[in-house]
Design a protein around this motif. Sequence first.
Motif, mmCIF file in Angstrom:
data_model
loop_
_atom_site.group_PDB
_atom_site.id
_atom_site.type_symbol
_atom_site.label_atom_id
_atom_site.label_comp_id
_atom_site.label_asym_id
_atom_site.label_seq_id
_atom_site.Cartn_x
_atom_site.Cartn_y
_atom_site.Cartn_z
ATOM 1 N N MET B 1 29.447 59.560 24.328
ATOM 2 C CA MET B 1 28.150 58.997 24.743
ATOM 3 C C MET B 1 28.279 58.386 26.132
ATOM 4 O O MET B 1 29.237 57.691 26.413
ATOM 5 N N LYS B 2 27.317 58.645 26.950
ATOM 6 C CA LYS B 2 27.359 58.099 28.306
ATOM 7 C C LYS B 2 26.423 56.878 28.377
ATOM 8 O O LYS B 2 25.274 56.946 27.962
ATOM 9 N N LEU B 3 26.977 55.790 28.900
ATOM 10 C CA LEU B 3 26.167 54.578 28.999
ATOM 11 C C LEU B 3 25.352 54.596 30.280
ATOM 12 O O LEU B 3 25.833 55.060 31.317
ATOM 13 N N THR B 4 24.148 54.080 30.207
ATOM 14 C CA THR B 4 23.360 53.974 31.435
ATOM 15 C C THR B 4 23.880 52.791 32.242
ATOM 16 O O THR B 4 24.643 51.957 31.746
ATOM 17 N N TYR B 5 23.453 52.752 33.484
ATOM 18 C CA TYR B 5 23.887 51.676 34.369
ATOM 19 C C TYR B 5 23.517 50.314 33.788
ATOM 20 O O TYR B 5 24.286 49.367 33.815
ATOM 21 N N LYS B 6 22.315 50.251 33.213
ATOM 22 C CA LYS B 6 21.832 48.977 32.704
ATOM 23 C C LYS B 6 22.625 48.496 31.488
ATOM 24 O O LYS B 6 23.006 47.348 31.385
ATOM 25 N N GLN B 7 22.920 49.472 30.588
ATOM 26 C CA GLN B 7 23.705 49.102 29.403
ATOM 27 C C GLN B 7 25.089 48.622 29.807
ATOM 28 O O GLN B 7 25.613 47.655 29.261
ATOM 29 N N LYS B 8 25.667 49.321 30.781
ATOM 30 C CA LYS B 8 26.991 48.943 31.280
ATOM 31 C C LYS B 8 26.956 47.507 31.799
ATOM 32 O O LYS B 8 27.834 46.702 31.518
ATOM 33 N N ASN B 9 25.905 47.195 32.563
ATOM 34 C CA ASN B 9 25.776 45.863 33.134
ATOM 35 C C ASN B 9 25.740 44.803 32.034
ATOM 36 O O ASN B 9 26.401 43.770 32.134
ATOM 37 N N VAL B 10 24.995 45.093 30.958
ATOM 38 C CA VAL B 10 24.897 44.119 29.870
ATOM 39 C C VAL B 10 26.265 43.868 29.260
ATOM 40 O O VAL B 10 26.693 42.716 29.101
ATOM 41 N N ILE B 11 26.993 44.958 28.975
ATOM 42 C CA ILE B 11 28.306 44.807 28.348
ATOM 43 C C ILE B 11 29.252 44.043 29.271
ATOM 44 O O ILE B 11 29.925 43.094 28.878
ATOM 45 N N MET B 12 29.241 44.450 30.558
ATOM 46 C CA MET B 12 30.144 43.818 31.516
ATOM 47 C C MET B 12 29.832 42.333 31.691
ATOM 48 O O MET B 12 30.729 41.513 31.794
ATOM 49 N N SER B 13 28.542 41.993 31.712
ATOM 50 C CA SER B 13 28.247 40.572 31.924
ATOM 51 C C SER B 13 28.594 39.752 30.688
ATOM 52 O O SER B 13 28.987 38.590 30.813
ATOM 53 N N TYR B 14 28.501 40.374 29.502
ATOM 54 C CA TYR B 14 28.998 39.642 28.320
ATOM 55 C C TYR B 14 30.491 39.396 28.435
ATOM 56 O O TYR B 14 30.982 38.324 28.092
#
Lengths: 297, 295
Positions: B1-14
């Motif tokens: 599964m490929k994450l969108t930029y926005k989803q990536k940002n959420v995970i990274m900021s957590y």
Amino acid sequence: MRSIRYKIRYISPKLFLYLLLIDGAFIFLYPILRSAVISIMTVEDYMDPSVTWIPNHLNLRNYIDVLKPMEFVTSFANTLKLTLTCILGQVLSSALVGYGFSRGKFPGKEVLMMVVLATLVIPPQTLMIPYYILFHNLNWLDTLNVFMVPSFFGFGIYAPLCIFLFRQVFNTLPPELEDAAVIDGASFFECFWYIYLPLAKSAVITVGLFSFVWYWNEYARSVIFFNTIKTLPISLSLLFSVDPGFIGSGFTSMNPNLVTYPMMMAAVTITMLPCLLLYLFTQKYYLTAIEQVGLKG
Amino acid sequence: MKLTYKQKNVIMSYIAISPWIIGAIIFLIFPLFFSLGLSFLKWSFNGSTFIGIGNYKEALLEDRDFWYSLGITLGYGMISIPFTMLFSLVLAILVNQKVKGIGFFRVVYFLPVVAASDVVVAKIGPEIFSKMVNVTVTLETFGVRLESNIQNLISLFSAILVLGMWRVGIQMLIFLAGLQSIDPQIYEAAQIDGASWWKSLWAITMPLLAPFTVINMVFTVIESFTNIFTIARVLAHGRSITPFFMDYVYRISFEQYRLGYGAAVSWLFLGIVISFALLTYYYSQRYLITYQSNE
């Protein structure tokens, strides 16, 4: 020609203002100057009511004599180690967390930031007992871990303020920088470490400098968690070993030496000196900290 | 599964704020719940028994020392807050003047915040006060309970107040930031209209300064209820004999080893401090709104 009226109207308010300012400066400096002056007096000079500011004999021996009862080498090394490690922890953790709160777009961000700030309101007394039991069970009592570990997890002294400061500073930086870097293939943390953190240098310095002062002067927690000479910080050594009137705690029998009042003031001066020097050379960062936070944000 | 930029940002900021979240679990949530649980127990070294709200009942209904130290602590706060606010405002106005060398005075006025730790303040303190009042002796005669000696109370409060106000630099800087955020053109306009300095202070400076006053107030409430007692403590040569709440909890917990009861009174104090901070915030916020809509 400048008339008398001109002088009254424009010069005397200024003169009055300067008098007021100098008065204030004297009040603020008096205790520090006074202790510095007493610290170079002999006991006879100190007892002599005719000596107020200029001692008859310059007595620098106080500084040498007080080092032993202060356990100066141990306590200075302890405090320095504690302070520097905690500054590192405080800067790294609050920068990272502040960055998360600034650049992240996760749900509940604002609420969580409010929670971070709200923890400032909790009185330290409430957490004293559970901390004691927690640290006791982790075998951390009488080790510097008591301060070092929390500082790396964003729970250092006044850490919420540091996190908030970093968030505010990161918020002022243009988000386009991140977009450009992302297009070039930089990850979230690469953006933080290589682009935003270097740009937030002033915040790093401010947090570091304030943390130095906070950890150097820490007293309320050390007095509960430190009970041996192994971890004695300089604030406690000033309190216990130099004060003959002090009773209680594990340090009581530590000091059989007689400490005179001028020697005690020498100890006070020694304790103050590192923070004082640091402040005099970097006062700009201390005085602009509030502006950096940008209180209206 | 490929994450969108926005989803990536959420995970990274957590992940970025995860140090704080882990820290909060270990150093905040766990201790708070632990002490809450403890407050319902009658704790001792060999086994504890659950007594429900017994500790709270005892504190509120039977313990005179609880009310005494609470009264002293809150009373000190009520006295010190207006003094501190006023003094820091006066200082901020002073160092906001545009004259030569004002930078020097700012440096000097802020200096005690940096140089003088609680211990240093308390060590130098008696030297300054020796002519007026011997604070340490006062504290000693004071003991744990004040036998209606108002004289002692006044001298203790004033000594701590003066020593506390010596380190008023932070509040001064907050007010200074507020003063500097006011557009100087407003003053010029007022001057042309013939307003006196005093009049502009009340009609321009105070209303525009209001948001900063709120922040300062909340800060000072927290400071004066929780942090100021270390000075009193050190003035008493480190003995836990001062009448303030912190020492009361300390005596119960670490001298009588009644940890359950200590936790209960700490929670009561926590509730009071938080409601004070919230009340200050709420009322000043409301005042702010009415004040600004009246203009």
